[in-house]
Write a protein that holds these residues in place. Structure first.
Motif, PDB file in Angstrom:
ATOM      1  N   UNK A 201      94.562  26.788  13.556  1.00  0.00           N
ATOM      2  CA  UNK A 201      93.975  25.579  12.975  1.00  0.00           C
ATOM      3  C   UNK A 201      93.419  24.646  14.029  1.00  0.00           C
ATOM      4  N   UNK A 202      94.152  24.492  15.141  1.00  0.00           N
ATOM      5  CA  UNK A 202      93.679  23.645  16.229  1.00  0.00           C
ATOM      6  C   UNK A 202      92.376  24.180  16.805  1.00  0.00           C
ATOM      7  N   UNK A 203      92.285  25.499  16.992  1.00  0.00           N
ATOM      8  CA  UNK A 203      91.076  26.084  17.546  1.00  0.00           C
ATOM      9  C   UNK A 203      89.880  25.935  16.602  1.00  0.00           C
ATOM     10  N   UNK A 204      90.133  25.967  15.315  1.00  0.00           N
ATOM     11  CA  UNK A 204      89.028  25.752  14.372  1.00  0.00           C
ATOM     12  C   UNK A 204      88.403  24.376  14.576  1.00  0.00           C
ATOM     13  N   UNK A 205      89.265  23.401  14.852  1.00  0.00           N
ATOM     14  CA  UNK A 205      88.770  22.041  15.093  1.00  0.00           C
ATOM     15  C   UNK A 205      88.095  21.939  16.456  1.00  0.00           C
ATOM     16  N   UNK A 206      88.760  22.444  17.485  1.00  0.00           N
ATOM     17  CA  UNK A 206      88.259  22.295  18.851  1.00  0.00           C
ATOM     18  C   UNK A 206      86.990  23.098  19.118  1.00  0.00           C
ATOM     19  N   UNK A 207      86.698  24.070  18.263  1.00  0.00           N
ATOM     20  CA  UNK A 207      85.476  24.864  18.472  1.00  0.00           C
ATOM     21  C   UNK A 207      84.372  24.498  17.472  1.00  0.00           C
TER      22      UNK A 207
ATOM     23  N   UNK B  91      86.682  41.863  21.805  1.00  0.00           N
ATOM     24  CA  UNK B  91      86.046  40.999  22.792  1.00  0.00           C
ATOM     25  C   UNK B  91      84.537  41.240  22.818  1.00  0.00           C
ATOM     26  N   UNK B  92      83.814  40.234  23.272  1.00  0.00           N
ATOM     27  CA  UNK B  92      82.379  40.376  23.489  1.00  0.00           C
ATOM     28  C   UNK B  92      81.641  40.860  22.266  1.00  0.00           C
ATOM     29  N   UNK B  93      80.817  41.898  22.465  1.00  0.00           N
ATOM     30  CA  UNK B  93      80.001  42.446  21.384  1.00  0.00           C
ATOM     31  C   UNK B  93      80.671  43.620  20.678  1.00  0.00           C
ATOM     32  N   UNK B  94      81.871  43.990  21.110  1.00  0.00           N
ATOM     33  CA  UNK B  94      82.606  45.053  20.412  1.00  0.00           C
ATOM     34  C   UNK B  94      83.175  44.511  19.105  1.00  0.00           C
ATOM     35  N   UNK B  95      83.488  45.421  18.189  1.00  0.00           N
ATOM     36  CA  UNK B  95      84.063  45.015  16.912  1.00  0.00           C
ATOM     37  C   UNK B  95      85.408  44.326  17.111  1.00  0.00           C
ATOM     38  N   UNK B  96      85.776  43.522  16.120  1.00  0.00           N
ATOM     39  CA  UNK B  96      87.024  42.756  16.177  1.00  0.00           C
ATOM     40  C   UNK B  96      87.807  42.966  14.881  1.00  0.00           C
ATOM     41  N   UNK B  97      88.241  44.191  14.646  1.00  0.00           N
ATOM     42  CA  UNK B  97      88.898  44.524  13.375  1.00  0.00           C
ATOM     43  C   UNK B  97      90.398  44.233  13.405  1.00  0.00           C
ATOM     44  N   UNK B  98      91.020  44.435  12.270  1.00  0.00           N
ATOM     45  CA  UNK B  98      92.481  44.494  12.239  1.00  0.00           C
ATOM     46  C   UNK B  98      92.844  45.866  12.802  1.00  0.00           C
ATOM     47  N   UNK B  99      93.421  45.897  13.998  1.00  0.00           N
ATOM     48  CA  UNK B  99      93.548  47.170  14.708  1.00  0.00           C
ATOM     49  C   UNK B  99      94.704  47.106  15.693  1.00  0.00           C
ATOM     50  N   UNK B 100      94.822  48.146  16.491  1.00  0.00           N
ATOM     51  CA  UNK B 100      95.870  48.274  17.500  1.00  0.00           C
ATOM     52  C   UNK B 100      95.409  47.573  18.778  1.00  0.00           C
ATOM     53  N   UNK B 101      96.021  46.427  19.082  1.00  0.00           N
ATOM     54  CA  UNK B 101      95.656  45.675  20.273  1.00  0.00           C
ATOM     55  C   UNK B 101      96.730  45.776  21.353  1.00  0.00           C
ATOM     56  N   UNK B 102      97.472  46.863  21.355  1.00  0.00           N
ATOM     57  CA  UNK B 102      98.461  47.101  22.397  1.00  0.00           C
ATOM     58  C   UNK B 102      97.803  47.723  23.623  1.00  0.00           C
ATOM     59  N   UNK B 103      98.523  47.722  24.745  1.00  0.00           N
ATOM     60  CA  UNK B 103      98.000  48.358  25.951  1.00  0.00           C
ATOM     61  C   UNK B 103      97.722  49.834  25.713  1.00  0.00           C
ATOM     62  N   UNK B 104      98.627  50.508  25.001  1.00  0.00           N
ATOM     63  CA  UNK B 104      98.413  51.923  24.721  1.00  0.00           C
ATOM     64  C   UNK B 104      97.177  52.158  23.878  1.00  0.00           C
TER      65      UNK B 104
ATOM     66  N   UNK C  96      83.803  28.951  24.209  1.00  0.00           N
ATOM     67  CA  UNK C  96      82.604  29.299  23.429  1.00  0.00           C
ATOM     68  C   UNK C  96      82.866  30.512  22.539  1.00  0.00           C
ATOM     69  N   UNK C  97      83.548  31.520  23.083  1.00  0.00           N
ATOM     70  CA  UNK C  97      83.782  32.748  22.314  1.00  0.00           C
ATOM     71  C   UNK C  97      84.736  32.508  21.154  1.00  0.00           C
ATOM     72  N   UNK C  98      85.597  31.509  21.263  1.00  0.00           N
ATOM     73  CA  UNK C  98      86.605  31.264  20.237  1.00  0.00           C
ATOM     74  C   UNK C  98      86.048  30.565  19.003  1.00  0.00           C
ATOM     75  N   UNK C  99      84.770  30.255  19.012  1.00  0.00           N
ATOM     76  CA  UNK C  99      84.184  29.723  17.778  1.00  0.00           C
ATOM     77  C   UNK C  99      84.145  30.793  16.682  1.00  0.00           C
ATOM     78  N   UNK C 100      84.258  32.051  17.087  1.00  0.00           N
ATOM     79  CA  UNK C 100      84.284  33.169  16.138  1.00  0.00           C
ATOM     80  C   UNK C 100      85.728  33.446  15.729  1.00  0.00           C
TER      81      UNK C 100
END
Length: 320
Positions: free
Chosen positions: A149-155, A66-79, A192-196
């Protein structure tokens, strides 16, 4: 932290396990850790941070993905998120915090308190996930085939500008539909953020970890008895269209020692709708409750028993 990140309130960066994390740290006094919701970032707290920083040290991170933090392939679980917050606080030299979590960030806050009770003094949940199964169908759709694919178009630039302009215009309208349009300004920011594409990747993996077609997967109900020894408060907007306000009433059964406040004329973002009132509620909660003190023996007894040792009575503070 970088040498140029010295002014209070400036965004700072730290690298944890090779991944860059963005955060704001400002103020002085007892520490508040503010955790934002799904597809939002630290700026969701912008209206309350200056108020809270007069009395508290405020830390507001951009969660990974999210935001300015990195967005890698990573652990996105609550833990995984709870571990990341522990590591960030350790690097900053902070041992104990009052954790405040909004929406998905509420789930992270509960997970942090569960995994690291020795570092959690209090817990405040704001329009939080984890207190019931229902959630808006719009979040469920993020898992659907074709969403990317839909988000690519909508953004795309022209379409995105039309969408966000319309959403922000609708959010400022009053009248009987106000309860449904109030949060559309925040929805525009999310669009706006989903354009990335990296942001879209992270959000989709996060949603898959906590939500399925039936609703929220993760719940605090099986571990709520552990909150008996930790001060807990819940704040909700009466007109929340993302997570139903009726989930706040579940707190009486799950954590009967918690206080519950439902704010009128407020949606999914009560801290943005009523920043001064929200800051007052948080300050009252911190000032009137003794910080939790972790007792390993007591924690072990509660785990073995599977229930709270001494349930207390719900304190309800409905401001409606």
């Amino acid at each position: 932290m970088p040498k140029d990140a010295t002014a209070p309130g400036d965004v700072q960066f730290v690298t944890v396990h090779g991944k860059r994390r963005a955060f704001v740290k400002t103020g002085s006094g007892p520490v508040l850790l503010l955790l934002h919701g799904l597809a939002c970032d630290r700026t969701t707290w912008d209206r309350v941070i200056p108020i809270l920083a007069k009395k508290y040290t405020v830390i507001a991170p951009d969660l990974l993905g999210h935001g300015l933090s990195d967005k890698p392939r990573a652990d996105y679980t609550l833990g995984g998120y709870a571990n990341g917050m522990r590591d960030l606080l350790t690097i900053l030299g902070i041992d104990k915090v009052t954790v405040v979590g909004h929406s998905f960030g509420g789930g992270v806050a509960m997970q942090f308190a569960y995994q690291f009770p020795e570092r959690t003094q209090r817990l405040m949940l704001v329009s939080s996930g984890g207190l019931g199964s229902e959630v808006t169908p719009l979040i469920k759709l993020i898992q659907a085939p074709g969403w990317e694919g839909l988000m690519r178009v909508l953004t795309m630039p022209g379409i995105r500008h039309l969408e966000t302009t319309t959403l922000r215009a609708l959010s400022s309208r009053g009248g009987p539909l106000r309860k449904y349009t109030r949060d559309l300004h925040e929805a525009a920011t999310i669009v706006e953020s989903w354009r990335d594409r990296h942001t879209r990747f992270a959000v989709r993996h996060l949603v898959r970890a906590v939500i399925d077609w039936r609703g929220q997967i993760v719940t605090m109900s099986d571990r709520a008895y552990l909150s008996e020894s930790m001060p807990m408060a819940v704040v909700w907007g009466r007109d929340d269209q993302v997570i139903p306000v009726r989930h706040s009433s579940n707190v009486a059964a799950l954590a009967p020692n918690a206080s519950v406040t439902v704010l009128p004329d407020s949606g999914h973002f009560p801290h943005r709708d009523h920043p001064e009132e929200f800051a007052r509620l948080l300050d009252t909660f911190v000032s009137s409750s003794a910080p939790s003190v972790y007792n390993r023996a007591k924690f072990r007894r509660m785990l073995r028993r599977g229930t709270a040792e001494a349930p207390t009575t719900l304190v309800s503070a409905d401001t409606a």
